[in-house]
Design a protein around this motif. Structure first.
Motif, PDB file in Angstrom:
ATOM      1  N   PHE A 147      11.780  -4.553  -4.146  1.00 55.39           N
ATOM      2  CA  PHE A 147      12.745  -3.756  -3.799  1.00 55.39           C
ATOM      3  C   PHE A 147      12.674  -2.283  -4.601  1.00 55.39           C
ATOM      4  O   PHE A 147      13.651  -1.685  -4.689  1.00 55.39           O
ATOM      5  CB  PHE A 147      14.094  -4.373  -3.881  1.00 55.39           C
ATOM      6  CG  PHE A 147      14.030  -5.613  -2.907  1.00 55.39           C
ATOM      7  CD1 PHE A 147      14.415  -5.706  -1.786  1.00 55.39           C
ATOM      8  CD2 PHE A 147      13.822  -6.811  -3.674  1.00 55.39           C
ATOM      9  CE1 PHE A 147      14.415  -7.004  -1.153  1.00 55.39           C
ATOM     10  CE2 PHE A 147      13.908  -8.167  -3.110  1.00 55.39           C
ATOM     11  CZ  PHE A 147      14.215  -8.087  -1.650  1.00 55.39           C
ATOM     12  N   GLY A 148      11.316  -2.036  -5.111  1.00 54.14           N
ATOM     13  CA  GLY A 148      11.048  -0.676  -5.278  1.00 54.14           C
ATOM     14  C   GLY A 148      11.064  -0.908  -6.858  1.00 54.14           C
ATOM     15  O   GLY A 148      11.189   0.270  -7.492  1.00 54.14           O
TER      16      GLY A 148
ATOM     17  N   LEU B 240       2.960   3.992   6.877  1.00 54.09           N
ATOM     18  CA  LEU B 240       2.137   2.789   6.547  1.00 54.09           C
ATOM     19  C   LEU B 240       3.354   1.989   6.020  1.00 54.09           C
ATOM     20  O   LEU B 240       4.154   2.508   5.187  1.00 54.09           O
ATOM     21  CB  LEU B 240       1.486   3.242   5.278  1.00 54.09           C
ATOM     22  CG  LEU B 240       0.147   4.135   5.755  1.00 54.09           C
ATOM     23  CD1 LEU B 240      -0.452   4.886   4.361  1.00 54.09           C
ATOM     24  CD2 LEU B 240      -0.695   3.449   6.627  1.00 54.09           C
ATOM     25  N   PRO B 241       3.115   0.661   6.181  1.00 62.52           N
ATOM     26  CA  PRO B 241       4.058  -0.336   5.721  1.00 62.52           C
ATOM     27  C   PRO B 241       4.003  -0.959   4.252  1.00 62.52           C
ATOM     28  O   PRO B 241       2.978  -0.962   3.862  1.00 62.52           O
ATOM     29  CB  PRO B 241       3.870  -1.426   6.809  1.00 62.52           C
ATOM     30  CG  PRO B 241       2.239  -1.374   6.828  1.00 62.52           C
ATOM     31  CD  PRO B 241       2.071   0.002   6.919  1.00 62.52           C
ATOM     32  N   ILE B 242       5.164  -1.017   3.793  1.00 64.76           N
ATOM     33  CA  ILE B 242       5.193  -1.542   2.378  1.00 64.76           C
ATOM     34  C   ILE B 242       6.429  -2.651   2.389  1.00 64.76           C
ATOM     35  O   ILE B 242       7.225  -2.386   2.876  1.00 64.76           O
ATOM     36  CB  ILE B 242       5.523  -0.573   1.308  1.00 64.76           C
ATOM     37  CG1 ILE B 242       4.255   0.680   1.212  1.00 64.76           C
ATOM     38  CG2 ILE B 242       5.773  -1.279  -0.251  1.00 64.76           C
ATOM     39  CD1 ILE B 242       4.561   1.558   0.142  1.00 64.76           C
ATOM     40  N   CYS B 243       5.833  -3.821   2.030  1.00 63.34           N
ATOM     41  CA  CYS B 243       7.076  -4.912   1.858  1.00 63.34           C
ATOM     42  C   CYS B 243       7.863  -4.612   0.756  1.00 63.34           C
ATOM     43  O   CYS B 243       7.472  -4.602  -0.349  1.00 63.34           O
ATOM     44  CB  CYS B 243       6.096  -6.251   1.753  1.00 63.34           C
ATOM     45  SG  CYS B 243       6.862  -7.735   1.569  1.00 63.34           S
ATOM     46  N   ARG B 244       9.279  -4.737   1.041  1.00 66.03           N
ATOM     47  CA  ARG B 244      10.200  -4.362   0.403  1.00 66.03           C
ATOM     48  C   ARG B 244      10.324  -5.455  -0.695  1.00 66.03           C
ATOM     49  O   ARG B 244      10.225  -5.152  -1.958  1.00 66.03           O
ATOM     50  CB  ARG B 244      11.560  -3.963   0.879  1.00 66.03           C
ATOM     51  CG  ARG B 244      11.774  -2.885   1.610  1.00 66.03           C
ATOM     52  CD  ARG B 244      13.137  -2.818   2.336  1.00 66.03           C
ATOM     53  NE  ARG B 244      13.536  -3.826   2.770  1.00 66.03           N
ATOM     54  CZ  ARG B 244      14.609  -4.487   2.366  1.00 66.03           C
ATOM     55  NH1 ARG B 244      15.345  -3.969   1.230  1.00 66.03           N
ATOM     56  NH2 ARG B 244      15.275  -5.436   3.137  1.00 66.03           N
ATOM     57  N   GLU B 245      10.329  -6.771  -0.351  1.00 66.59           N
ATOM     58  CA  GLU B 245      10.273  -7.858  -1.175  1.00 66.59           C
ATOM     59  C   GLU B 245       8.936  -7.794  -2.189  1.00 66.59           C
ATOM     60  O   GLU B 245       9.320  -8.166  -3.274  1.00 66.59           O
ATOM     61  CB  GLU B 245      10.531  -9.042  -0.622  1.00 66.59           C
ATOM     62  CG  GLU B 245      10.810 -10.474  -1.419  1.00 66.59           C
ATOM     63  CD  GLU B 245      10.950 -11.615  -0.654  1.00 66.59           C
ATOM     64  OE1 GLU B 245      10.962 -12.664  -1.339  1.00 66.59           O
ATOM     65  OE2 GLU B 245      11.122 -11.650   0.494  1.00 66.59           O
ATOM     66  N   GLY B 246       8.141  -7.627  -1.656  1.00 63.48           N
ATOM     67  CA  GLY B 246       6.742  -7.777  -2.400  1.00 63.48           C
ATOM     68  C   GLY B 246       6.582  -6.720  -3.606  1.00 63.48           C
ATOM     69  O   GLY B 246       6.045  -6.719  -4.679  1.00 63.48           O
TER      70      GLY B 246
ATOM     71  N   ALA C 259       9.591  -2.968  -9.023  1.00 62.92           N
ATOM     72  CA  ALA C 259       8.464  -3.934  -9.689  1.00 62.92           C
ATOM     73  C   ALA C 259       7.488  -3.040 -10.332  1.00 62.92           C
ATOM     74  O   ALA C 259       6.465  -3.546 -10.982  1.00 62.92           O
ATOM     75  CB  ALA C 259       7.636  -4.803  -8.587  1.00 62.92           C
ATOM     76  N   ASP C 260       7.772  -1.618 -10.503  1.00 62.79           N
ATOM     77  CA  ASP C 260       6.731  -0.879 -11.238  1.00 62.79           C
ATOM     78  C   ASP C 260       5.311  -0.972 -10.852  1.00 62.79           C
ATOM     79  O   ASP C 260       4.379  -1.134 -11.552  1.00 62.79           O
ATOM     80  CB  ASP C 260       6.874  -1.136 -12.871  1.00 62.79           C
ATOM     81  CG  ASP C 260       6.159  -0.164 -13.748  1.00 62.79           C
ATOM     82  OD1 ASP C 260       6.221   1.128 -13.078  1.00 62.79           O
ATOM     83  OD2 ASP C 260       5.784  -0.454 -14.733  1.00 62.79           O
ATOM     84  N   LYS C 261       5.180  -1.035  -9.565  1.00 63.26           N
ATOM     85  CA  LYS C 261       3.814  -1.091  -9.276  1.00 63.26           C
ATOM     86  C   LYS C 261       3.270   0.177  -8.472  1.00 63.26           C
ATOM     87  O   LYS C 261       3.737   1.015  -7.967  1.00 63.26           O
ATOM     88  CB  LYS C 261       3.681  -1.942  -7.829  1.00 63.26           C
ATOM     89  CG  LYS C 261       4.027  -3.312  -8.364  1.00 63.26           C
ATOM     90  CD  LYS C 261       4.001  -4.320  -6.897  1.00 63.26           C
ATOM     91  CE  LYS C 261       4.403  -5.791  -6.967  1.00 63.26           C
ATOM     92  NZ  LYS C 261       4.271  -6.686  -6.105  1.00 63.26           N
ATOM     93  N   ASP C 262       2.160   0.823  -9.118  1.00 61.95           N
ATOM     94  CA  ASP C 262       1.616   2.069  -9.142  1.00 61.95           C
ATOM     95  C   ASP C 262       0.605   2.095  -8.046  1.00 61.95           C
ATOM     96  O   ASP C 262      -0.221   1.093  -7.883  1.00 61.95           O
ATOM     97  CB  ASP C 262       1.023   2.612 -10.400  1.00 61.95           C
ATOM     98  CG  ASP C 262       2.279   2.867 -11.678  1.00 61.95           C
ATOM     99  OD1 ASP C 262       3.154   3.083 -11.007  1.00 61.95           O
ATOM    100  OD2 ASP C 262       1.923   2.785 -12.620  1.00 61.95           O
ATOM    101  N   PHE C 263       0.634   3.278  -7.251  1.00 65.04           N
ATOM    102  CA  PHE C 263      -0.323   3.523  -6.373  1.00 65.04           C
ATOM    103  C   PHE C 263      -1.373   4.464  -6.914  1.00 65.04           C
ATOM    104  O   PHE C 263      -0.915   5.687  -7.086  1.00 65.04           O
ATOM    105  CB  PHE C 263       0.121   3.764  -4.863  1.00 65.04           C
ATOM    106  CG  PHE C 263       0.853   2.759  -4.120  1.00 65.04           C
ATOM    107  CD1 PHE C 263       0.124   1.977  -3.327  1.00 65.04           C
ATOM    108  CD2 PHE C 263       2.045   2.281  -4.361  1.00 65.04           C
ATOM    109  CE1 PHE C 263       0.522   1.013  -2.734  1.00 65.04           C
ATOM    110  CE2 PHE C 263       2.550   1.353  -3.568  1.00 65.04           C
ATOM    111  CZ  PHE C 263       1.787   0.596  -2.574  1.00 65.04           C
ATOM    112  N   ALA C 264      -2.637   4.379  -6.839  1.00 61.64           N
ATOM    113  CA  ALA C 264      -3.704   5.274  -7.256  1.00 61.64           C
ATOM    114  C   ALA C 264      -4.537   5.611  -6.017  1.00 61.64           C
ATOM    115  O   ALA C 264      -5.029   4.603  -5.442  1.00 61.64           O
ATOM    116  CB  ALA C 264      -4.641   4.985  -8.494  1.00 61.64           C
TER     117      ALA C 264
END
Length: 120
Positions: free
Chosen positions: A48-49, A39-45, A51-56
């Motif tokens: 670059f790892g 599954l793709p994840i945009c590195r910049e968005g 940004a403290d965006k959590d996946f639930a």
């Protein structure tokens, strides 16, 4: 956005979700990605790892009490589940068509509904 919910779409929907979510946000996924190896994840968005965006993720939990509470929401007109039914079919013979629609995931699909009339 503070929170993003993924409830449908192909694997590229992850790119949109990561780009839309702000740093420190939660991305909730209730979509099933049934094909592909990655599954793709945009590195910049994704900052670059950093940004403290959590996946639930996870399946919808069940149980009698939860189902009763959901039914109460509908009974007391706090939610109209008909708004989620974007494709309505009539008859047992339409089940396959509705399932294929779920697999294809067109952009205008939220949920297909098949109404089985007991008088048929």
């Amino acid at each position: 956005m503070d929170a993003v919910i993924i409830a449908g779409g192909g694997s590229d929907i992850l790119l949109d979700a990561v780009r839309a979510a702000k740093a420190g946000s939660v991305i909730s996924n209730i979509n099933y990605f049934g094909s592909g190896e990655t599954l793709p994840i945009c590195r910049e968005g994704w900052g670059f790892g950093m940004a403290d965006k959590d996946f639930a993720t996870g399946l919808c939990p069940g149980g009698r009490v939860r189902m009763e509470r959901l039914a109460d929401i509908v009974t007391h007109n706090r939610m109209d589940p008909g708004l989620m039914a974007t494709h309505v079919f009539h008859g047992f013979d339409k089940i396959e068509e509705a399932l294929l629609l779920m697999k294809e995931k067109p952009r205008d699909l939220i949920k297909p509904v098949v109404i089985i009339d007991e008088n048929l």
